[in-house]
Design a protein around this motif. Sequence first.
Motif, mmCIF file in Angstrom:
data_model
loop_
_atom_site.group_PDB
_atom_site.id
_atom_site.type_symbol
_atom_site.label_atom_id
_atom_site.label_comp_id
_atom_site.label_asym_id
_atom_site.label_seq_id
_atom_site.Cartn_x
_atom_site.Cartn_y
_atom_site.Cartn_z
ATOM 1 N N LEU A 30 0.843 -1.214 0.000
ATOM 2 C CA LEU A 30 0.000 0.000 0.000
ATOM 3 C C LEU A 30 0.869 1.251 0.000
ATOM 4 N N GLU A 31 1.924 1.214 0.794
ATOM 5 C CA GLU A 31 2.792 2.386 0.905
ATOM 6 C C GLU A 31 3.550 2.626 -0.409
ATOM 7 N N GLY A 32 4.003 1.540 -1.047
ATOM 8 C CA GLY A 32 4.693 1.675 -2.338
ATOM 9 C C GLY A 32 3.769 2.341 -3.348
ATOM 10 N N ALA A 33 2.504 1.893 -3.371
ATOM 11 C CA ALA A 33 1.543 2.449 -4.327
ATOM 12 C C ALA A 33 1.257 3.920 -4.008
ATOM 13 N N LEU A 34 1.126 4.233 -2.717
ATOM 14 C CA LEU A 34 0.842 5.626 -2.336
ATOM 15 C C LEU A 34 1.997 6.545 -2.750
ATOM 16 N N LYS A 35 3.236 6.095 -2.487
ATOM 17 C CA LYS A 35 4.401 6.930 -2.849
ATOM 18 C C LYS A 35 4.402 7.199 -4.345
ATOM 19 N N LEU A 36 4.140 6.150 -5.146
ATOM 20 C CA LEU A 36 4.184 6.325 -6.600
ATOM 21 C C LEU A 36 3.102 7.312 -7.055
ATOM 22 N N LYS A 37 1.896 7.154 -6.508
ATOM 23 C CA LYS A 37 0.801 8.067 -6.888
ATOM 24 C C LYS A 37 1.164 9.504 -6.523
ATOM 25 N N GLU A 38 1.614 9.673 -5.275
ATOM 26 C CA GLU A 38 1.833 11.026 -4.758
ATOM 27 C C GLU A 38 2.800 11.839 -5.590
ATOM 28 N N ILE A 39 3.925 11.221 -5.949
ATOM 29 C CA ILE A 39 4.960 12.076 -6.543
ATOM 30 C C ILE A 39 5.130 11.900 -8.045
ATOM 31 N N SER A 40 4.690 10.741 -8.603
ATOM 32 C CA SER A 40 4.892 10.569 -10.050
ATOM 33 C C SER A 40 3.577 10.698 -10.801
ATOM 34 N N TYR A 41 2.458 10.785 -10.054
ATOM 35 C CA TYR A 41 1.109 10.892 -10.638
ATOM 36 C C TYR A 41 0.761 9.681 -11.501
ATOM 37 N N ILE A 42 1.398 8.540 -11.223
ATOM 38 C CA ILE A 42 1.037 7.295 -11.919
ATOM 39 C C ILE A 42 0.027 6.572 -11.048
ATOM 40 N N HIS A 43 -1.040 6.088 -11.649
ATOM 41 C CA HIS A 43 -2.039 5.366 -10.866
ATOM 42 C C HIS A 43 -1.437 4.053 -10.366
ATOM 43 N N ALA A 44 -1.607 3.778 -9.098
ATOM 44 C CA ALA A 44 -1.044 2.546 -8.529
ATOM 45 C C ALA A 44 -1.971 2.032 -7.446
ATOM 46 N N GLN A 45 -2.045 0.722 -7.327
ATOM 47 C CA GLN A 45 -2.880 0.102 -6.291
ATOM 48 C C GLN A 45 -2.042 -0.945 -5.568
ATOM 49 N N GLY A 46 -2.206 -1.017 -4.265
ATOM 50 C CA GLY A 46 -1.576 -2.088 -3.498
ATOM 51 C C GLY A 46 -2.628 -3.128 -3.159
ATOM 52 N N TYR A 47 -2.290 -4.393 -3.304
ATOM 53 C CA TYR A 47 -3.248 -5.469 -2.976
ATOM 54 C C TYR A 47 -2.562 -6.515 -2.113
ATOM 55 N N PRO A 48 -3.339 -7.180 -1.243
ATOM 56 C CA PRO A 48 -2.794 -8.407 -0.647
ATOM 57 C C PRO A 48 -2.718 -9.411 -1.796
ATOM 58 N N ALA A 49 -1.554 -10.037 -1.995
ATOM 59 C CA ALA A 49 -1.320 -10.802 -3.227
ATOM 60 C C ALA A 49 -2.426 -11.818 -3.503
ATOM 61 N N GLY A 50 -3.021 -12.387 -2.459
ATOM 62 C CA GLY A 50 -4.060 -13.400 -2.641
ATOM 63 C C GLY A 50 -5.323 -12.843 -3.287
ATOM 64 N N GLU A 51 -5.481 -11.544 -3.272
ATOM 65 C CA GLU A 51 -6.678 -10.911 -3.840
ATOM 66 C C GLU A 51 -6.573 -10.729 -5.356
ATOM 67 N N LEU A 52 -5.365 -10.922 -5.876
ATOM 68 C CA LEU A 52 -5.128 -10.605 -7.293
ATOM 69 C C LEU A 52 -6.174 -11.261 -8.187
ATOM 70 N N LYS A 53 -6.396 -12.553 -7.937
ATOM 71 C CA LYS A 53 -7.287 -13.262 -8.865
ATOM 72 C C LYS A 53 -8.761 -13.002 -8.587
ATOM 73 N N HIS A 54 -9.051 -12.190 -7.586
ATOM 74 C CA HIS A 54 -10.454 -11.863 -7.307
ATOM 75 C C HIS A 54 -10.870 -10.562 -7.981
ATOM 76 N N GLY A 55 -10.168 -10.164 -9.002
ATOM 77 C CA GLY A 55 -10.575 -8.953 -9.727
ATOM 78 C C GLY A 55 -9.422 -8.244 -10.418
ATOM 79 N N PRO A 56 -8.417 -7.765 -9.656
ATOM 80 C CA PRO A 56 -7.386 -6.927 -10.280
ATOM 81 C C PRO A 56 -6.637 -7.619 -11.415
ATOM 82 N N ILE A 57 -6.620 -8.942 -11.439
ATOM 83 C CA ILE A 57 -5.874 -9.645 -12.489
ATOM 84 C C ILE A 57 -6.411 -9.277 -13.879
ATOM 85 N N ALA A 58 -7.674 -8.847 -13.925
ATOM 86 C CA ALA A 58 -8.271 -8.447 -15.202
ATOM 87 C C ALA A 58 -7.523 -7.262 -15.829
#
Length: 634
Positions: free
Chosen positions: A508-536
């Motif tokens: 989550l913190e890695g994603a927040l840092k990237l969003k804050e300063i580089s304006y790139i959209h980023a999301q942090g997930y618990p890895a097990g959640e990947l296949k419940h949606g974000p994998i799309a």
Amino acid sequence: MCGIFGVIGSREVSSLIIDGLRKLEYRGYDSAGLATIQNLNKNQFGELLIRKSQGKLINLSNLIKEKPIQGHLGIGHTRWATHGKPNEKNAHPHIDFTGQIAVVQNGIIENHRDLSKRLKLKGIKFNSETDTEIIPHLLGLEIKNLLDKGLLTNGQTLLSAVQNVLSLLEGTYSIGVIWAKAPDALVVARRQAPLVIGCGEGEYFCASDSTALVGFTRTVLPLEDHEVALLTPLGIELYDENGNRQYREPSLLRGTELFADKKNYRHFMLKEIYEQPETAQLWIDRYMPSGVPAENLVALPISKSSIEKIERIQILACGTSRHAAMVGAYLLEQFAGVPTNVFFASEFRYSPPPLSPNTLTIGVSQSGETADTLAALRMEKQRRDAINDPDFSFHQLGITNRLDSSLARELDHVIDIESGIEIGVAATKTFLGQMLSFYGLTILFASHKHKRSTQEILDFSNELRMVPKQLLDIIKKHDALSKEIARLFVETKDVIFLGRGINYPIALEGALKLKEISYIHAQGYPAGELKHGPIALLDKHVPVISIAIPGVVYEKVISNSQEAKARDARLIGVAPHGPESEMFDELFSIPKVSEWISPLLTVIPLQLFSYHIASHKGLDVDQPRNLAKSVTVE
Ligand code: AGP
């Protein structure tokens, strides 16, 4: 967020105010302005002069070079837009309908719509879209009223007018007010937004943050909530909300830690990333000095008897501080066996859980001024005090980097993370300091509650002592690597960060840092959640950064990462070197440490990665758009 700086004395103040505002720049802003009362005219009154500009402070200081502005009394402001666009018209100071009163404000006046309707009915015209402008107009009317009653045209009348007008305002704010007809008076007030008075030689200052006073004075008097003060070249008159005179000794700013010096670094953020080994070492030296008995390993402001009594912990925080709290909650539950919940402070204040007995409430905030965190803590104190049952009393602890902050003043027990002033809006070294404080608390709870053997606690703390050296190696190694690979991601639009267990908050913190300063959209997930949606989302354009540290969930994270790779995602690993790490397209290698300690290390390459992408894109790393260092409004 908005910054206030004001001066009254015998020197020309415009350059002093620009200097003070410059030290508040790091808080974040989008326009700036200042007002002075110029020398007395033939009527013995001063003349109010105003200069404002959109954008950075340099625009204001250039404007003042072109159109100088004189006076020994003045107020300045850096505005972070809340009501109305960030343009010159909405920049502070705002003036009243007579053109003689100027006001700067930090915060939000919640009932400004009602008040402005009433003022408009009286024929008063507004020149801005801000909530602030109602204050000078109300003061204009109130001063007229007081003068009609026979009060004199002087600073005392301005003070009375401010006191009367404050009773009409709802919200959280701090203000600075000057009046052309009282050229020896600066009136300031505070309601839950920070304001500190500085006492110089024959001159007085007010500022949103004590850092702005460095170089002017070290003698400070922070205003308490609901206080109002009249500053003159001769001294300070301080009043509580009922108008009772208050007498308090000023205090001295400590050490040199408030001096912000970029040294030879290109940005403060990079400097602050590099300072982390030192931050960790100082924290360990102060709170875990070597050579003390095993049962007394950590010296934090919480007693053994309190710990024995605590059955549950709740942590209130926002943003990065909440991520540190999540690492803390994992440690406190999994290592020390204490049920712990982390709340978004902004949610907690409106939907708190039912009260639980013997609960420690921890507020985490690097600035100690985050409005939501402070409000949530105050609300929790109020509802616990209200039931008057010792089992439900308010056990409190703050974790902050600012001992002079509202959070530190309002809570009885505070861990000072002592990371030194952090200027970059994106928190880095303070995140480390906050996490370390949770490591310390974990040792104390595990040991006093007898949840771990002495050997386990010693192993845990010995590993902790090795962190400063490991941080040094990681920063050296990964600064160059992240700089090199950052170029590949400049055009990237989305990034997914995966972590599990204790490293999920780091994703989550890695994603927040990237969003804050580089304006790139980023999301942090618990890895097990990947296949419940974000994998799309995954394809060759969406890189995945995976934090994989040997431990309870290592194999799982590795399989989740493989699932991402099978969808053509470019895979970046934050993991120890080994056979499994072969699958990563890029590897930020981490020494083989226990999973417990790993978040202190895994976050570093993520900070560097975001930094180098933003820097490569030529962005304003230290003051990213729309963000503020100290979020003093809700
Ligand atoms: C961190 O990089 C952010 N600037 C932000 O999320 C920050 O952590 C949050 O606003 C809370 O601030 P605080 O720690 O001062 O309370």
